[in-house]
Design an enzyme around this catalytic site. Structure first.
Site, PDB file in Angstrom:
ATOM      1  CG  HIS A  68      34.633  36.992   2.166  1.00 11.84           C
ATOM      2  ND1 HIS A  68      33.400  36.582   1.705  1.00 11.84           N
ATOM      3  CD2 HIS A  68      35.023  36.053   3.065  1.00 11.84           C
ATOM      4  CE1 HIS A  68      33.050  35.470   2.304  1.00 11.84           C
ATOM      5  NE2 HIS A  68      34.019  35.114   3.137  1.00 11.84           N
ATOM      6  CG  HIS A 124      33.464  28.977   0.893  1.00 11.81           C
ATOM      7  ND1 HIS A 124      32.182  28.465   1.038  1.00 11.81           N
ATOM      8  CD2 HIS A 124      33.763  29.569   2.068  1.00 11.81           C
ATOM      9  CE1 HIS A 124      31.737  28.749   2.255  1.00 11.81           C
ATOM     10  NE2 HIS A 124      32.671  29.416   2.906  1.00 11.81           N
TER      11      HIS A 124
END
Length: 276
Positions: A47, A89
């Site tokens: 991730h 992100h």
């Protein structure tokens, strides 16, 4: 009197049947299996790269560490003010870079003045990440789209057209999947979802609740569903996997124990904070 009761019961049953079939139609994902999917199933996906306290998320160092360790890579891509795709992100810079403002309001060169956390790492260009990974491991690319502007899809697709490795795309925004369904139907695409916290009422009831229940699937026909692993019991997610045999991806697994516990409920795993 009895005939009226029977008529009412029959009407209720027919309405329930209609609503059930409509629900199944709305959540129905893609039913075919694309040729790239089997190859993608052999990996765990790091991730935002293989990051740690010393290595920031979505950094070149995190992606290099993941590729060197043989893990697939999950990353987030969005556009700068001058339409350069970068890997980052949040829509805002404060959490990771410690500065105010939205990423899309800065050019790529302006963003290079900021560091990722307390490190020397900078926000990487998408192209530079691709050049470093060079097809060694598959990529799970999440497109960050706030509202309706899907230009990140076209920009990244042009770059990816020459990429030598396996990749697949996903997004919370169904418009990204619609873009790929129309322009690049052969690319494996996935719908991200979760149980969303309540925000503005209109946005919540007309977008987030349908997204949680995967009610846009009839339009986007995702090849996989990537779902918050803490919501594994969500009915629509389970039906997509168990009834429609759609690939099921879990995010984000944070321990070996959780991964072992969820292995019977998901097919692919995005992990963070440990090495599987």
């Amino acid at each position: 009197m009895m005939s009226n009761v029977l008529f009412i019961l029959l009407t209720v049953c027919l309405i329930c049947l209609f609503l059930s079939l409509l629900y199944l139609y709305l959540i129905m994902p893609a039913l075919g299996k694309k040729s790239d999917i089997p190859a993608l199933r052999h990996y765990y996906y790091a991730h935002r790269g293989l990051h740690s306290d010393a290595i920031p998320e979505n950094s070149m160092a995190a992606f290099r560490a993941a590729a060197d360790a043989g893990y697939g890579i999950e990353m987030d891509v969005q556009l700068t003010k001058d339409n350069v795709p970068v890997v980052f992100h949040d829509f805002t810079l404060d959490r990771v870079c410690g500065v105010p403002g939205k990423l899309k309001d800065f050019t790529y060169e302006e963003l290079q003045a900021f560091s990722l956390g307390n490190t020397g790492e900078k926000i990487p260009r998408f192209e530079d990440v691709l050049a470093m990974v060079k097809g060694r491991v598959p990529l799970l690319i999440e497109y960050k789209i706030e509202l309706f502007n899907t230009s990140v899809c076209a920009v990244c697709d042009r770059i990816l057209s020459n990429y030598p490795g396996l990749y697949f795309i996903e997004s919370f925004n169904p418009l990204a999947l619609l873009w790929y369904k129309k322009h690049r139907p052969q690319i494996v695409r996935g719908q991200l979802s979760a149980r969303f916290r309540e925000v503005h009422a209109f946005y919540h009831y007309f977008y987030l609740i349908p997204l949680h229940h995967l009610l846009f699937n009839f339009l986007t026909k995702p090849d996989f569903i990537s779902y918050d692993c803490t919501c594994a019991g969500a009915l629509s997610r389970r039906l997509c996997r168990n009834l429609f045999k759609n690939l099921s991806v879990a995010w984000t697994i944070r321990s070996k124990e959780d991964m072992e516990h969820l292995k019977k409920q998901f097919d692919l795993f995005i992990f963070e904070g440990f090495c599987p």
